[in-house]
Motif scaffolding. Structure first.
Motif, PDB file in Angstrom:
ATOM      1  N   ASP A  61      12.137 -13.760  10.489  1.00 14.65           N
ATOM      2  CA  ASP A  61      11.694 -12.273   9.720  1.00 14.65           C
ATOM      3  C   ASP A  61      13.502 -12.122   9.160  1.00 14.65           C
ATOM      4  O   ASP A  61      12.926 -11.148   7.715  1.00 14.65           O
ATOM      5  N   GLU A  62      14.597 -12.249   9.835  1.00 14.39           N
ATOM      6  CA  GLU A  62      16.234 -11.783   9.290  1.00 14.39           C
ATOM      7  C   GLU A  62      16.671 -13.175   8.357  1.00 14.39           C
ATOM      8  O   GLU A  62      16.749 -12.562   7.137  1.00 14.39           O
ATOM      9  N   ILE A  63      15.796 -14.692   8.433  1.00 10.25           N
ATOM     10  CA  ILE A  63      15.770 -14.965   7.141  1.00 10.25           C
ATOM     11  C   ILE A  63      15.562 -14.916   5.967  1.00 10.25           C
ATOM     12  O   ILE A  63      16.489 -14.819   4.679  1.00 10.25           O
ATOM     13  N   LYS A  64      13.718 -14.346   5.988  1.00 12.03           N
ATOM     14  CA  LYS A  64      13.343 -13.317   4.919  1.00 12.03           C
ATOM     15  C   LYS A  64      14.205 -12.888   4.042  1.00 12.03           C
ATOM     16  O   LYS A  64      14.288 -12.194   3.210  1.00 12.03           O
ATOM     17  N   ALA A  65      14.427 -11.464   5.100  1.00 11.51           N
ATOM     18  CA  ALA A  65      15.268 -10.425   4.813  1.00 11.51           C
ATOM     19  C   ALA A  65      16.784 -10.805   3.461  1.00 11.51           C
ATOM     20  O   ALA A  65      16.491 -10.027   2.510  1.00 11.51           O
ATOM     21  N   LYS A  66      16.804 -11.787   3.650  1.00 12.07           N
ATOM     22  CA  LYS A  66      17.953 -12.853   3.014  1.00 12.07           C
ATOM     23  C   LYS A  66      18.090 -12.925   1.681  1.00 12.07           C
ATOM     24  O   LYS A  66      18.312 -13.854   1.109  1.00 12.07           O
ATOM     25  N   GLY A  67      16.423 -12.665   1.122  1.00  9.72           N
ATOM     26  CA  GLY A  67      15.941 -13.001  -0.184  1.00  9.72           C
ATOM     27  C   GLY A  67      15.398 -15.208   0.244  1.00  9.72           C
ATOM     28  O   GLY A  67      14.577 -15.279  -1.113  1.00  9.72           O
ATOM     29  N   ILE A  68      14.727 -15.188   0.932  1.00  7.30           N
ATOM     30  CA  ILE A  68      14.741 -16.502   1.419  1.00  7.30           C
ATOM     31  C   ILE A  68      12.604 -15.603   1.495  1.00  7.30           C
ATOM     32  O   ILE A  68      12.365 -15.465   1.639  1.00  7.30           O
ATOM     33  N   ASP A  69      11.822 -17.421   0.344  1.00  6.28           N
ATOM     34  CA  ASP A  69      11.041 -16.729   0.233  1.00  6.28           C
ATOM     35  C   ASP A  69      10.026 -17.677   1.148  1.00  6.28           C
ATOM     36  O   ASP A  69       8.599 -18.000   1.098  1.00  6.28           O
ATOM     37  N   MET A  70      10.563 -19.129   1.690  1.00 11.59           N
ATOM     38  CA  MET A  70      10.284 -19.936   2.235  1.00 11.59           C
ATOM     39  C   MET A  70      11.190 -20.499   3.123  1.00 11.59           C
ATOM     40  O   MET A  70      12.018 -20.963   2.991  1.00 11.59           O
ATOM     41  N   ILE A  71      10.233 -21.005   4.316  1.00 15.30           N
ATOM     42  CA  ILE A  71      10.880 -21.580   5.979  1.00 15.30           C
ATOM     43  C   ILE A  71      10.343 -22.749   6.346  1.00 15.30           C
ATOM     44  O   ILE A  71       9.212 -22.495   6.490  1.00 15.30           O
ATOM     45  N   ALA A  72      10.926 -23.848   5.960  1.00 15.60           N
ATOM     46  CA  ALA A  72       9.717 -25.451   6.053  1.00 15.60           C
ATOM     47  C   ALA A  72      10.946 -26.413   6.904  1.00 15.60           C
ATOM     48  O   ALA A  72      12.068 -26.339   7.144  1.00 15.60           O
ATOM     49  N   CYS A  73      10.252 -26.400   8.425  1.00 12.89           N
ATOM     50  CA  CYS A  73      10.661 -27.609   8.575  1.00 12.89           C
ATOM     51  C   CYS A  73       9.611 -29.015   8.468  1.00 12.89           C
ATOM     52  O   CYS A  73       8.449 -29.198   8.332  1.00 12.89           O
ATOM     53  N   VAL A  74      10.548 -29.936   8.471  1.00 13.70           N
ATOM     54  CA  VAL A  74      10.316 -31.198   8.190  1.00 13.70           C
ATOM     55  C   VAL A  74      10.822 -32.450   9.087  1.00 13.70           C
ATOM     56  O   VAL A  74      11.765 -32.673   9.722  1.00 13.70           O
ATOM     57  N   SER A  75      10.016 -33.557   9.701  1.00 12.32           N
ATOM     58  CA  SER A  75      10.605 -34.290  10.331  1.00 12.32           C
ATOM     59  C   SER A  75       9.103 -35.594   9.852  1.00 12.32           C
ATOM     60  O   SER A  75       8.007 -35.398   9.535  1.00 12.32           O
ATOM     61  N   VAL A  76      10.067 -36.882  10.765  1.00 13.75           N
ATOM     62  CA  VAL A  76       9.489 -38.106  10.280  1.00 13.75           C
ATOM     63  C   VAL A  76       8.142 -38.261  11.362  1.00 13.75           C
ATOM     64  O   VAL A  76       8.335 -38.890  12.042  1.00 13.75           O
ATOM     65  N   ASN A  77       6.766 -37.651  10.398  1.00 12.96           N
ATOM     66  CA  ASN A  77       5.880 -37.599  11.882  1.00 12.96           C
ATOM     67  C   ASN A  77       4.514 -37.509  11.083  1.00 12.96           C
ATOM     68  O   ASN A  77       4.858 -36.880  10.170  1.00 12.96           O
ATOM     69  N   ASP A  78       3.433 -37.346  11.903  1.00 11.53           N
ATOM     70  CA  ASP A  78       2.217 -36.585  10.935  1.00 11.53           C
ATOM     71  C   ASP A  78       1.603 -35.566  11.286  1.00 11.53           C
ATOM     72  O   ASP A  78       2.492 -35.004  11.662  1.00 11.53           O
ATOM     73  N   ALA A  79       0.900 -34.869   9.995  1.00 13.92           N
ATOM     74  CA  ALA A  79       0.667 -33.321   9.819  1.00 13.92           C
ATOM     75  C   ALA A  79       0.257 -33.273  11.024  1.00 13.92           C
ATOM     76  O   ALA A  79       0.247 -32.338  10.945  1.00 13.92           O
ATOM     77  N   PHE A  80      -0.368 -34.102  12.293  1.00 19.50           N
ATOM     78  CA  PHE A  80      -1.263 -33.097  12.767  1.00 19.50           C
ATOM     79  C   PHE A  80      -0.224 -32.976  14.041  1.00 19.50           C
ATOM     80  O   PHE A  80      -0.614 -32.224  14.729  1.00 19.50           O
ATOM     81  N   VAL A  81       0.148 -33.643  14.291  1.00 20.85           N
ATOM     82  CA  VAL A  81       1.872 -33.569  15.380  1.00 20.85           C
ATOM     83  C   VAL A  81       2.660 -32.317  14.583  1.00 20.85           C
ATOM     84  O   VAL A  81       3.089 -31.907  15.775  1.00 20.85           O
TER      85      VAL A  81
END
Length: 157
Positions: A61-81
């Motif tokens: 919430d604090e990050i989005k309040a600074k004007g961020i539209d999206m927070i995303a996490c990426v990893s070399v894993n499959d979508a189910f994990v």
């Protein structure tokens, strides 16, 4: 390695949502948005599960309040994990993106060979992206967790 001021590479990432499996085209996903994208070496691993993802869950919430539209996490894993890890961490405000074959990570030049841990994985980093352009890249030194934390990104914003 990708640098500040450069566009994200054309690639796809997967996300398992309530609507099913989604395949996201990177340029389209980040178009006309200000995004915080952070990467972890692996879902359900100690630093990733105890500190990195939980920090972004708590500070979303604090990050989005600074004007961020999206927070995303990426990893070399499959979508189910990634989906299961997000559920286990209550990461409902974070897009849990899977780079199953590591092609996005390699296109960024941010891969590392983890050997027996799982082969090619992502280095730990966080970046701020504005309409597909990297405006900040905080890349961790090996075995470190300082500059890519939610707190570090929040201070940057």
């Amino acid at each position: 390695m990708i640098q500040q001021g450069q566009s994200l590479p054309s690639a796809t990432l997967s996300e398992l949502t309530a609507e099913g499996m989604q395949t996201h085209d990177i340029p389209a996903l980040f178009a006309n948005k200000k995004v915080v994208l952070f990467a972890v070496p692996g879902a359900f691993t100690p630093t990733c599960s105890e500190s990195h993802l939980p920090g972004f869950v708590v500070k979303a919430d604090e990050i989005k309040a600074k004007g961020i539209d999206m927070i995303a996490c990426v990893s070399v894993n499959d979508a189910f994990v990634m989906q299961a890890w997000g559920e286990a961490q209550n990461a409902n405000q974070i897009h849990m993106l899977a780079d199953g074959d590591g092609s996005f990570t390699q296109a960024l030049g941010l891969e590392m060979d983890s050997g027996k841990f799982g082969g090619i994985r992502s280095q730990r980093y966080a970046m701020v992206i504005d309409n597909g352009i990297v405006t900040h890249l905080n890349l961790e030194a090996p075995k470190s967790f300082e500059v890519s934390s939610a707190e570090a990104i929040l201070a940057l914003l």
